[in-house]
Design a protein around this motif. Structure first.
Motif, PDB file in Angstrom:
ATOM      1  N   ASN A   1       0.860  -1.170   0.000  1.00 23.67           N
ATOM      2  CA  ASN A   1       0.000   0.000   0.000  1.00 23.67           C
ATOM      3  C   ASN A   1       0.899   1.224   0.000  1.00 23.67           C
ATOM      4  O   ASN A   1       1.674   1.433   0.924  1.00 23.67           O
ATOM      5  CB  ASN A   1      -0.903  -0.018   1.234  1.00 23.67           C
ATOM      6  N   ARG A   2       0.786   2.038  -1.040  1.00 24.18           N
ATOM      7  CA  ARG A   2       1.657   3.201  -1.182  1.00 24.18           C
ATOM      8  C   ARG A   2       1.014   4.464  -0.642  1.00 24.18           C
ATOM      9  O   ARG A   2       1.560   5.545  -0.809  1.00 24.18           O
ATOM     10  CB  ARG A   2       2.019   3.371  -2.650  1.00 24.18           C
ATOM     11  N   GLY A   3      -0.138   4.344   0.003  1.00 27.94           N
ATOM     12  CA  GLY A   3      -0.772   5.499   0.621  1.00 27.94           C
ATOM     13  C   GLY A   3      -2.075   5.877  -0.050  1.00 27.94           C
ATOM     14  O   GLY A   3      -2.442   5.365  -1.096  1.00 27.94           O
ATOM     15  N   ARG A   4      -2.776   6.789   0.589  1.00 28.50           N
ATOM     16  CA  ARG A   4      -4.084   7.241   0.126  1.00 28.50           C
ATOM     17  C   ARG A   4      -3.905   8.379  -0.874  1.00 28.50           C
ATOM     18  O   ARG A   4      -3.091   9.280  -0.688  1.00 28.50           O
ATOM     19  CB  ARG A   4      -4.881   7.731   1.326  1.00 28.50           C
ATOM     20  N   VAL A   5      -4.710   8.336  -1.931  1.00 30.59           N
ATOM     21  CA  VAL A   5      -4.744   9.408  -2.926  1.00 30.59           C
ATOM     22  C   VAL A   5      -6.209   9.789  -3.127  1.00 30.59           C
ATOM     23  O   VAL A   5      -7.053   8.931  -3.369  1.00 30.59           O
ATOM     24  CB  VAL A   5      -4.120   8.957  -4.267  1.00 30.59           C
ATOM     25  N   ASP A   6      -6.498  11.093  -2.988  1.00 27.95           N
ATOM     26  CA  ASP A   6      -7.858  11.584  -3.177  1.00 27.95           C
ATOM     27  C   ASP A   6      -8.118  11.805  -4.666  1.00 27.95           C
ATOM     28  O   ASP A   6      -7.306  12.413  -5.367  1.00 27.95           O
ATOM     29  CB  ASP A   6      -8.063  12.905  -2.434  1.00 27.95           C
ATOM     30  N   VAL A   7      -9.251  11.282  -5.149  1.00 33.09           N
ATOM     31  CA  VAL A   7      -9.667  11.493  -6.533  1.00 33.09           C
ATOM     32  C   VAL A   7     -10.919  12.345  -6.482  1.00 33.09           C
ATOM     33  O   VAL A   7     -11.933  11.945  -5.912  1.00 33.09           O
ATOM     34  CB  VAL A   7      -9.957  10.135  -7.234  1.00 33.09           C
ATOM     35  N   LEU A   8     -10.836  13.561  -7.052  1.00 32.20           N
ATOM     36  CA  LEU A   8     -11.967  14.470  -6.981  1.00 32.20           C
ATOM     37  C   LEU A   8     -12.248  15.128  -8.325  1.00 32.20           C
ATOM     38  O   LEU A   8     -11.402  15.111  -9.218  1.00 32.20           O
ATOM     39  CB  LEU A   8     -11.752  15.531  -5.903  1.00 32.20           C
ATOM     40  N   ARG A   9     -13.439  15.688  -8.427  1.00 29.66           N
ATOM     41  CA  ARG A   9     -13.874  16.360  -9.653  1.00 29.66           C
ATOM     42  C   ARG A   9     -13.967  17.852  -9.338  1.00 29.66           C
ATOM     43  O   ARG A   9     -14.571  18.250  -8.349  1.00 29.66           O
ATOM     44  CB  ARG A   9     -15.237  15.809 -10.061  1.00 29.66           C
ATOM     45  N   GLU A  10     -13.351  18.668 -10.206  1.00 30.11           N
ATOM     46  CA  GLU A  10     -13.378  20.119 -10.007  1.00 30.11           C
ATOM     47  C   GLU A  10     -13.936  20.812 -11.238  1.00 30.11           C
ATOM     48  O   GLU A  10     -13.707  20.371 -12.364  1.00 30.11           O
ATOM     49  CB  GLU A  10     -11.957  20.652  -9.755  1.00 30.11           C
ATOM     50  N   LYS A  11     -14.656  21.924 -10.996  1.00 34.25           N
ATOM     51  CA  LYS A  11     -15.166  22.768 -12.077  1.00 34.25           C
ATOM     52  C   LYS A  11     -14.826  24.233 -11.845  1.00 34.25           C
ATOM     53  O   LYS A  11     -14.879  25.030 -12.772  1.00 34.25           O
ATOM     54  CB  LYS A  11     -16.693  22.647 -12.172  1.00 34.25           C
ATOM     55  N   ASN A  12     -14.499  24.600 -10.611  1.00 34.41           N
ATOM     56  CA  ASN A  12     -14.295  25.997 -10.254  1.00 34.41           C
ATOM     57  C   ASN A  12     -13.118  26.615 -10.991  1.00 34.41           C
ATOM     58  O   ASN A  12     -12.031  26.052 -11.057  1.00 34.41           O
ATOM     59  CB  ASN A  12     -14.048  26.130  -8.747  1.00 34.41           C
ATOM     60  N   GLY A  13     -13.340  27.793 -11.561  1.00 40.27           N
ATOM     61  CA  GLY A  13     -12.273  28.540 -12.217  1.00 40.27           C
ATOM     62  C   GLY A  13     -11.822  27.937 -13.533  1.00 40.27           C
ATOM     63  O   GLY A  13     -10.741  28.235 -14.014  1.00 40.27           O
ATOM     64  N   ARG A  14     -12.642  27.101 -14.133  1.00 42.93           N
ATOM     65  CA  ARG A  14     -12.253  26.437 -15.375  1.00 42.93           C
ATOM     66  C   ARG A  14     -13.257  26.687 -16.500  1.00 42.93           C
ATOM     67  O   ARG A  14     -13.340  25.898 -17.432  1.00 42.93           O
ATOM     68  CB  ARG A  14     -12.102  24.934 -15.134  1.00 42.93           C
ATOM     69  N   GLY A  15     -14.037  27.722 -16.368  1.00 44.41           N
ATOM     70  CA  GLY A  15     -14.993  28.055 -17.420  1.00 44.41           C
ATOM     71  C   GLY A  15     -16.074  27.002 -17.608  1.00 44.41           C
ATOM     72  O   GLY A  15     -16.546  26.800 -18.716  1.00 44.41           O
TER      73      GLY A  15
ATOM     74  N   ARG B   1      -0.232  17.737  -8.083  1.00 40.69           N
ATOM     75  CA  ARG B   1      -1.508  17.060  -8.338  1.00 40.69           C
ATOM     76  C   ARG B   1      -1.588  16.687  -9.807  1.00 40.69           C
ATOM     77  O   ARG B   1      -1.075  17.413 -10.657  1.00 40.69           O
ATOM     78  CB  ARG B   1      -2.681  17.991  -8.005  1.00 40.69           C
ATOM     79  N   ILE B   2      -2.232  15.571 -10.112  1.00 40.94           N
ATOM     80  CA  ILE B   2      -2.442  15.160 -11.499  1.00 40.94           C
ATOM     81  C   ILE B   2      -3.836  15.602 -11.906  1.00 40.94           C
ATOM     82  O   ILE B   2      -4.815  15.278 -11.225  1.00 40.94           O
ATOM     83  CB  ILE B   2      -2.299  13.634 -11.660  1.00 40.94           C
ATOM     84  N   GLU B   3      -3.933  16.368 -13.007  1.00 41.48           N
ATOM     85  CA  GLU B   3      -5.209  16.855 -13.508  1.00 41.48           C
ATOM     86  C   GLU B   3      -5.478  16.208 -14.862  1.00 41.48           C
ATOM     87  O   GLU B   3      -4.659  16.295 -15.768  1.00 41.48           O
ATOM     88  CB  GLU B   3      -5.189  18.376 -13.658  1.00 41.48           C
ATOM     89  N   ILE B   4      -6.644  15.553 -14.981  1.00 44.12           N
ATOM     90  CA  ILE B   4      -7.063  14.883 -16.207  1.00 44.12           C
ATOM     91  C   ILE B   4      -8.350  15.549 -16.688  1.00 44.12           C
ATOM     92  O   ILE B   4      -9.280  15.747 -15.901  1.00 44.12           O
ATOM     93  CB  ILE B   4      -7.305  13.371 -15.958  1.00 44.12           C
ATOM     94  N   GLN B   5      -8.428  15.874 -17.966  1.00 44.14           N
ATOM     95  CA  GLN B   5      -9.599  16.560 -18.508  1.00 44.14           C
ATOM     96  C   GLN B   5     -10.817  15.641 -18.507  1.00 44.14           C
ATOM     97  O   GLN B   5     -10.718  14.473 -18.866  1.00 44.14           O
ATOM     98  CB  GLN B   5      -9.322  17.031 -19.932  1.00 44.14           C
TER      99      GLN B   5
ATOM    100  N   LYS C   1     -15.719  23.815 -17.360  1.00 49.52           N
ATOM    101  CA  LYS C   1     -15.162  22.522 -17.775  1.00 49.52           C
ATOM    102  C   LYS C   1     -14.867  21.668 -16.545  1.00 49.52           C
ATOM    103  O   LYS C   1     -14.434  22.164 -15.514  1.00 49.52           O
ATOM    104  CB  LYS C   1     -13.857  22.706 -18.554  1.00 49.52           C
ATOM    105  N   THR C   2     -15.071  20.355 -16.674  1.00 52.62           N
ATOM    106  CA  THR C   2     -14.829  19.430 -15.570  1.00 52.62           C
ATOM    107  C   THR C   2     -13.429  18.843 -15.695  1.00 52.62           C
ATOM    108  O   THR C   2     -12.985  18.491 -16.783  1.00 52.62           O
ATOM    109  CB  THR C   2     -15.864  18.297 -15.589  1.00 52.62           C
ATOM    110  N   VAL C   3     -12.744  18.743 -14.565  1.00 54.79           N
ATOM    111  CA  VAL C   3     -11.405  18.166 -14.509  1.00 54.79           C
ATOM    112  C   VAL C   3     -11.363  17.171 -13.361  1.00 54.79           C
ATOM    113  O   VAL C   3     -11.877  17.437 -12.274  1.00 54.79           O
ATOM    114  CB  VAL C   3     -10.333  19.266 -14.294  1.00 54.79           C
ATOM    115  N   THR C   4     -10.764  16.001 -13.596  1.00 54.79           N
ATOM    116  CA  THR C   4     -10.561  15.013 -12.544  1.00 54.79           C
ATOM    117  C   THR C   4      -9.173  15.228 -11.971  1.00 54.79           C
ATOM    118  O   THR C   4      -8.197  15.303 -12.711  1.00 54.79           O
ATOM    119  CB  THR C   4     -10.679  13.586 -13.110  1.00 54.79           C
TER     120      THR C   4
END
Length: 140
Positions: A60-74, A113-117, A76-79
């Motif tokens: 186990n390499r640790g916890r990573v939060d996966v979230l969806r953001e839209k704020n400040g991106r016109g 942080r890793i951002e995926i479109q 558009k949704t980003v993971t």
């Protein structure tokens, strides 16, 4: 290998044997007959066996939060995958590239942080789990 001078064909009858069988010595070893599971007495991860079975990460390499953001991106949704501990920028970039290829979208690494479109939380979580991280869906 011998060839027939008239027809130019190669003799495929077998001819000489190749000699010693390289796998002949394996018969005397005490090898396990089936796959070894993570819940077994020796505690090792699965070796061989059914490809459809879930592979257990070796650590186990640790916890990573996966979230969806839209704020400040016109709109558009980003993971976003955030909260990595103990890995450097080159490994994050390699993970981001793997995620982009699996999802068929673009992305980047910003501020650790890793951002995926797009909304690709399930795919990102699957890739993180395969890499040994514990992916946790955070936010809405």
């Amino acid at each position: 290998m011998s060839t027939d001078k008239k027809s130019g064909k190669v003799d495929m009858s077998g001819g000489q044997s190749l000699g010693q069988n390289p796998f002949g010595a394996l018969g005397g070893l005490a090898l396990p007959s089936g796959p070894v599971w993570a819940g077994s007495a020796d505690g090792k991860a699965q070796v061989g066996g059914d490809k459809g079975a879930a592979q257990v990460p070796e650590k186990n390499r640790g916890r990573v939060d996966v979230l969806r953001e839209k704020n400040g991106r016109g709109g558009k949704t980003v993971t976003v995958a955030a909260g990595f501990t103990g890995i450097g920028l080159p490994e994050k970039e390699a993970l981001a590239k793997k995620m982009q290829k699996a999802c068929g979208v673009g992305g980047t690494v910003k501020d650790g942080r890793i951002e995926i479109q797009g909304d690709k939380r399930e795919e990102v979580a699957r890739i993180l789990t395969e890499a040994g991280f514990r992916a946790v869906f955070a936010g809405g």
